[in-house]
Design a protein around this motif. Structure first.
Motif, PDB file in Angstrom:
ATOM      1  N   THR B   5       0.835  -1.197   0.000  1.00  0.00           N
ATOM      2  CA  THR B   5       0.000   0.000   0.000  1.00  0.00           C
ATOM      3  C   THR B   5       0.873   1.251   0.000  1.00  0.00           C
ATOM      4  O   THR B   5       1.802   1.356   0.797  1.00  0.00           O
ATOM      5  N   LEU B   6       0.586   2.153  -0.926  1.00  0.00           N
ATOM      6  CA  LEU B   6       1.288   3.436  -0.967  1.00  0.00           C
ATOM      7  C   LEU B   6       0.321   4.511  -0.491  1.00  0.00           C
ATOM      8  O   LEU B   6      -0.808   4.586  -0.980  1.00  0.00           O
ATOM      9  N   ASP B  59       3.927   7.143   3.080  1.00  0.00           N
ATOM     10  CA  ASP B  59       4.261   5.862   3.703  1.00  0.00           C
ATOM     11  C   ASP B  59       4.093   4.714   2.737  1.00  0.00           C
ATOM     12  O   ASP B  59       3.245   4.752   1.851  1.00  0.00           O
ATOM     13  N   ILE B  60       4.927   3.696   2.932  1.00  0.00           N
ATOM     14  CA  ILE B  60       4.809   2.456   2.166  1.00  0.00           C
ATOM     15  C   ILE B  60       4.533   1.336   3.159  1.00  0.00           C
ATOM     16  O   ILE B  60       5.309   1.126   4.093  1.00  0.00           O
ATOM     17  N   LEU B  61       3.397   0.648   2.964  1.00  0.00           N
ATOM     18  CA  LEU B  61       3.053  -0.454   3.864  1.00  0.00           C
ATOM     19  C   LEU B  61       3.178  -1.769   3.108  1.00  0.00           C
ATOM     20  O   LEU B  61       2.696  -1.895   1.980  1.00  0.00           O
ATOM     21  N   GLY B  64       0.556  -4.539   5.548  1.00  0.00           N
ATOM     22  CA  GLY B  64       0.029  -3.775   6.661  1.00  0.00           C
ATOM     23  C   GLY B  64       1.077  -3.168   7.583  1.00  0.00           C
ATOM     24  O   GLY B  64       0.761  -2.336   8.412  1.00  0.00           O
ATOM     25  N   LYS B  65       2.337  -3.604   7.428  1.00  0.00           N
ATOM     26  CA  LYS B  65       3.377  -3.056   8.304  1.00  0.00           C
ATOM     27  C   LYS B  65       4.097  -1.912   7.599  1.00  0.00           C
ATOM     28  O   LYS B  65       4.395  -1.999   6.401  1.00  0.00           O
ATOM     29  N   ARG B  74      15.374  -5.804   4.068  1.00  0.00           N
ATOM     30  CA  ARG B  74      14.381  -6.183   5.074  1.00  0.00           C
ATOM     31  C   ARG B  74      12.952  -6.151   4.549  1.00  0.00           C
ATOM     32  O   ARG B  74      12.020  -6.485   5.260  1.00  0.00           O
ATOM     33  N   ARG B  75      12.751  -5.704   3.309  1.00  0.00           N
ATOM     34  CA  ARG B  75      11.382  -5.615   2.793  1.00  0.00           C
ATOM     35  C   ARG B  75      10.875  -6.932   2.225  1.00  0.00           C
ATOM     36  O   ARG B  75       9.694  -7.060   1.929  1.00  0.00           O
ATOM     37  N   GLY B  76      11.791  -7.869   2.006  1.00  0.00           N
ATOM     38  CA  GLY B  76      11.378  -9.177   1.507  1.00  0.00           C
ATOM     39  C   GLY B  76      10.900  -9.150   0.065  1.00  0.00           C
ATOM     40  O   GLY B  76      10.100  -9.974  -0.348  1.00  0.00           O
TER      41      GLY B  76
END
Ligand SMILES: Nc1ncnc2c1ncn2[C@@H]1O[C@H](COP(=O)(O)OP(=O)(O)O)[C@@H](O)[C@H]1O
Ligand SMILES: [Mg+2]
Lengths: 274, 333
Positions: B5-6, B59-61, B64-65, B74-76
């Motif tokens: 989600t942006l 923000d970039i989710l 949900g995190k 770390r973003r996978g």
């Protein structure tokens, strides 16, 4: 696109290329020939067939121990090169990977110092060496040679580092590499060929440096360039001995150059040949 | 899982705002294509999601995190670059193993995953070669292999096919679509080629100057373009757009008719013109009709058997129900 070249033109160019190459190589060849002559032959006039005597080499070695200047040359060339790399790698690294608006200017400024004739700063440097007791010391000369070649070393490394595509580093970051992993597994292996070429070329430049080494040494720190010079002034007429000394001085670097031709061509063309 | 989600994501390079505040949700398992002309900010947006660029605001989710400040590692997420970005000093096997090694995966598990990926991508016999010894298509497959072994929550592709020749491109397009069907992992794919977008996407995001012009399924965009830009960008050949009296007749500032929705005839019809260039593909024929007084040329798609000659006078009739109407702002009426 291949151009049609006639057979005769090809032969003509081949002969011309050989002629130019021979012309350039001839002084070195004649030095080797002369070193194998006796003194009488050497002054007798132009002659391409020596008597293959080794007496000049024996005299040079007995009059002036070859091994001391040889050791000095190795220490100065290798030492100054390693020192230069220690300073230049981080500098070139920073300029290649995080350039600022002024990076190009700094590079030009560094190169501009090479445009000044060395004699222009002979007096101040001579005085500094004299006052600080660095005259005729290996450490003084090593540092000086390092600084003289530093601009070229930084330029060469900068050119190599810039060839490393940024996307590969980004790929490593995406693959989970930490900064340490990135440097260890990706950057260093890709940078090593460039560093090796720079190292070789700089060793040769430092080995052949003659202006400062002759001005700032007498015996203790004198390398092979000064060794040749010491034969040219007092014994300028003994051409066979002078030639023998010259051959002994350039032989090690010729051998090094011969065995590292491929790296050197890459180095001299600043990475343009892939 | 791979929902992204942006929220109000903005990117400025110095004074230049390349991405004005932008909102977008990409659902888990979706194949989303960002499409738009060169320089519109597709790569920048993808790199913001990857974490290779920092956002200027927003923000970039991920699932949900909040991942706005997380490092790329770390973003996978896994990324396939246009230049492939393979490690030139490592063999294909080592290239594919690299993300596993970084993640501390055990050696037997590494081997198992590499074998599986190599088999799926037809790379088994090339595992010990260097990238320099491979063709463009093989390199691209290695890059994809390196991305899939780490089982990311989403794949990011930045124009992965643009360095390949046309035939390979079609083949790789199918392979990537099949990969998506098999893995069902979220994929975000950037391209300037609307054909790639139409053929591969579940959802297309049309970008222009960093702004989202429209989000929708390929058919949505084809049938109901939200504005003149999307109408002109999606569809090949381009939609015919004209304004003036012809548009006013339909109560619009601009109207658009796709080449396949115009009938061409030698006998009679609505608009008169002369045949210019014609292209015969066998299955279809394209005619570029000039001197209609509506636009420079009007493109018409007709049946493959229709033969008309340069200079022939023809009549064009649009399919009234398939005319797109746009207002003064260029928005769909
Ligand atoms: N690092 C950067 N610094 C300054 N401007 C940039 C940078 N990266 C991209 N841009 C600018 O941002 C705009 C979008 O670029 P990009 O995302 O690469 O477009 P696309 O991938 O759609 O072709 C372009 O105008 C480009 O010049
Ligand atoms: Mg791009």
């Amino acid at each position: 696109m291949a151009r049609a070249v006639s057979r005769n033109t090809k032969i003509g160019w081949t002969i011309a290329a050989w002629a130019v190459a021979l012309l350039i190589f001839f002084p070195i060849l004649y030095t080797i020939i002369t070193s194998l002559k006796s003194e009488q032959e050497a002054i007798a006039g132009f002659d391409l067939i020596p008597s293959f005597t080794l007496e000049s080499y024996q005299t040079v070695q007995s009059q002036n121990n070859y091994w001391r200047p040889f050791t000095n040359s190795v220490i100065l060339a290798v030492g100054s090169t390693l020192l230069a790399l220690i300073v230049a790698i981080p500098a070139a690294w920073a300029m290649a990977f995080s350039p600022t608006k002024r990076t190009k200017d700094i590079l030009m400024w560094m190169l501009s110092t090479k445009m000044m004739p060395a004699v222009a700063v002979l007096v101040p440097i001579y005085l500094i060496f004299l006052r600080t007791g660095l005259m005729d010391t290996r450490i003084g000369l090593t540092v000086l040679l390092m600084m003289i070649n530093l601009p070229i070393v930084v330029w060469m490394l900068y050119t190599y580092f810039r060839e490393i595509p940024g996307e590969i580093l980004e790929a490593a970051r995406m693959d989970g590499a930490t900064l340490r992993d990135e440097i260890l597994y990706v950057l260093t292996p890709m940078a090593i060929p460039g560093i090796a070429s720079t190292l070789l070329l700089n060793i040769i430049l430092a080995w052949n440096e003659a202006f400062w080494t002759i001005q700032l040494t007498t015996t203790n720190a004198a390398p092979l360039s000064a060794f040749i010079a010491s034969f040219s002034s007092p014994q300028g007429l003994f051409w066979a001995k002078l030639s023998a000394a010259s051959v002994m001085a350039i032989a090690p670097i010729l051998v090094l150059g011969w065995f590292s031709q491929k790296q050197l061509v890459r180095g001299l063309t600043f990475g343009a040949v892939k | 899982m791979g929902q992204i989600t942006l929220q109000g994501v903005t990117k400025r390079f110095g004074e230049v705002e390349v991405i004005p505040p932008l909102d977008l949700t990409i659902e888990d398992g979706e194949f989303v294509v960002f499409v738009g002309p060169s320089g519109c900010g597709k790569s920048t947006l993808l790199r913001l999601i990857a974490g290779l660029e920092d956002v200027s605001a927003g923000d970039i989710l991920i699932d949900g995190k909040n991942a706005t400040d997380a490092s790329p590692a770390r973003r996978g997420l896994a990324m396939v670059f246009q230049s492939y970005a393979l490690y030139p000093h490592m063999s294909v096997r080592k290239n594919i193993a690299f993300p596993l090694k970084m993640a501390g995966v055990s050696k037997p598990e590494q081997d198992r995953r590499i074998e599986a990926a190599a088999k799926a991508l037809n790379l088994t016999s090339y595992l010990d070669r260097r990238p320099g010894q491979l063709s463009g298509g093989q390199r691209q497959r290695v890059a994809i292999g390196r991305a899939i072994v780490r089982e990311p929550s989403a794949f990011l592709f930045d124009e992965p096919l643009s360095n390949l020749d046309a035939a390979l491109r079609v083949g790789m397009r199918l392979e990537i679509s099949e990969l998506h069907n098999r893995l069902k992992t979220t994929m975000i794919y950037v391209t300037h080629d609307q054909v790639e977008a139409m053929t591969m996407a579940d959802k297309i995001v049309v970008l222009q100057a960093g702004r989202i012009e429209q989000v929708g399924s390929p058919l949505d965009l084809y049938l109901r373009p939200k504005n003149v830009f999307v109408a002109g960008f999606i569809g090949s050949p381009r939609m015919n757009l004209f304004s003036g009296a012809a548009a006013a007749e339909y109560g619009a500032m601009t109207i658009g008719v796709r080449p396949e929705h115009i009938r061409i005839s030698g006998q009679g019809g609505k608009w008169k013109g002369r045949v210019g260039v014609s292209e015969h593909l066998g299955s279809d024929s394209f005619f570029y009709v000039e001197d209609t007084g509506l636009a420079e040329t009007i493109t018409v798609r007709a049946d493959g058997e229709v033969t008309l000659h340069h200079g022939d006078t023809v009549w064009l009739t649009p399919d009234e129900g398939k005319i797109h109407r746009f207002d003064t702002n260029g928005d769909r009426i």
